[in-house]
Design a protein around this motif. Structure first.
Motif, short mmCIF file in Angstrom:
data_model
loop_
_atom_site.label_atom_id
_atom_site.label_comp_id
_atom_site.label_asym_id
_atom_site.label_seq_id
_atom_site.Cartn_x
_atom_site.Cartn_y
_atom_site.Cartn_z
N ILE A 121 0.54 -1.20 -0.08
CA ILE A 121 -0.15 -0.52 -0.27
C ILE A 121 0.54 1.49 0.06
CG2 ILE A 121 -1.56 1.24 0.90
CD1 ILE A 121 -2.51 -1.47 0.01
N LEU A 122 1.65 1.33 0.31
CA LEU A 122 2.55 2.23 0.32
C LEU A 122 3.36 2.67 -0.76
CD1 LEU A 122 4.37 3.81 2.72
CD2 LEU A 122 6.18 3.39 3.11
N ARG A 123 4.01 1.81 -1.32
CA ARG A 123 4.67 2.41 -2.33
C ARG A 123 3.39 2.17 -3.30
NH1 ARG A 123 7.64 -2.17 -6.47
NH2 ARG A 123 7.84 -0.51 -8.05
N SER A 124 2.15 2.00 -3.51
CA SER A 124 1.19 2.46 -4.45
C SER A 124 0.80 3.36 -4.10
CB SER A 124 0.03 1.56 -3.99
OG SER A 124 0.13 -0.08 -5.10
N LEU A 125 0.46 4.19 -2.93
CA LEU A 125 0.47 5.06 -2.65
C LEU A 125 2.06 6.84 -2.94
CD1 LEU A 125 -1.91 5.78 -0.01
CD2 LEU A 125 -2.54 4.97 -1.28
#
Ligand code: SF4
Length: 344
Positions: free
Chosen positions: A114-118
């Motif tokens: 999720i961190l990378r996607s955001l």
């Protein structure tokens, strides 16, 4: 006054694979997915595009997002022709216009945390000076969509989240880049009924807080009524009625809108209801009728409807309708839907 979004006589056609005979004969079959859609939307406004599946509402959204190129017509955003944007102008447009699609499971890369996607949109749009600042922004965005504590979601993968949590991540990602216009296509239809209201309330709250301009696309009139101040009803690639949402839903004028509204269950059982029956036959989008697109299903069809397209013109109370039952909609020439609409 200039409008934030100005859509004028938008058309999208897809050529059909032709067979040998049609190749020899030189005929060309075309699907008319969007067939002359026009509307304007001012900053802070909220427009709902309603209609059955296949009516052209999602294609209209994809054209606005520039995921598709129109066959004809124009889209102007803050006074600029969207089709002419390139380079840094196009990148800026892609930042300012964000979207939320129906399926949150397809919206995020399953191999990214999720961190990378955001973090990705922040890097693409060069928002934030350092990684630490960007991570802080991501944490703030997750917090804002009530995913707490945010850090516990950073290293999770999409399959580890519920549908509701995932759609909140998608909303957080859309809002991270400070958009001006948010386009949401059936944003809760894939979610469990029990969590739909929570996600819609969140979207409404965030839109108001940030003074966002919004377009909601849905077959669900109740959702549109809750989220949008203006409603446009689409049928077979055209808008057949547009106006203030309460007017369109409480006093539908076009026979197709009347049928849609009458099919929605009324929470007040004491209110008299008159179901509007329409024929099941839906014309195919590559054989558009010469006259009113709704003529084959309309319970009030008249002779004139078979050969003359009604124009979308003002009736009353800020509503515009394309129907020969309203004399102003009958054009002097059979040009079809080209009229410009200004809902507000
Ligand atoms: Fe029905 Fe005619 Fe109106 Fe079309 S123009 S909706 S066919 S009454």
């Amino acid at each position: 006054m200039s409008h934030l979004l100005e859509v004028t006589d938008l058309r999208k056609e897809y050529p059909l694979q032709s067979g040998l005979l049609s190749a020899v004969m030189g005929s060309r079959r075309v699907v008319h997915a969007v067939n002359g859609v026009s509307f304007v939307l001012d900053e802070g406004g909220s427009l709902g595009l309603a209609g059955e599946s296949g009516c052209g509402k999602t294609t209209t959204a994809k054209l606005i997002l520039r995921l598709l190129h129109p066959t004809a017509g124009s889209i102007r955003f803050a006074g600029r022709d969207v089709a002419a944007l390139d380079g840094s102008d196009l990148l800026s447009y892609r930042r300012q216009v964000q979207f939320i699609f129906q399926n949150p499971y397809e919206a995020l890369n399953p191999r990214f945390t999720i961190l990378r996607s955001l973090l990705e949109p922040l890097i693409i749009h060069e928002i934030g000076q350092s990684i630490a600042e960007r991570v802080e922004r991501v944490a703030g965005a997750l917090d804002r969509v009530h995913l707490n504590p945010p850090e516990t979601f950073f290293l999770k993968y999409p399959h580890q989240l519920s549908g509701g949590q995932l759609q909140r991540v998608v909303i957080a990602r859309a809002l991270l880049v400070d958009p001006v216009l948010l386009v949401a296509d059936e944003p809760v239809s894939m979610l469990d009924v029990s969590i739909r209201a929570g996600v819609l309330n969140l979207m409404r709250e965030l839109s108001r807080e940030r003074k966002l301009t919004t377009i909601y696309i849905s077959h669900d009139l109740a959702l549109i009524r809750y989220m949008c101040s203006v409603t446009a009803v689409m049928y077979l690639g055209t808008i057949c009625e547009i106006g203030p949402t309460e007017e369109v839903i409480e006093h539908p004028r076009h026979p197709y809108t009347q049928a849609l509204v009458s099919a929605v269950p009324d929470p007040d059982p004491t209110r008299p209801r008159r179901p509007v029956e329409i024929a099941d036959t839906v014309p195919t989008p590559f054989q558009l009728p010469a006259g009113c697109p709704f003529a084959d299903r309309c319970p009030q069809v008249m002779e004139v409807c078979r050969h003359l397209r009604p124009l979308l013109l003002p009736v009353d109370a800020g509503v515009r309708v394309a129907c020969h039952l309203y004399p102003d909609s009958t054009p002097r020439t059979a040009e079809g839907y080209g009229a410009k609409m200004e809902p507000h």
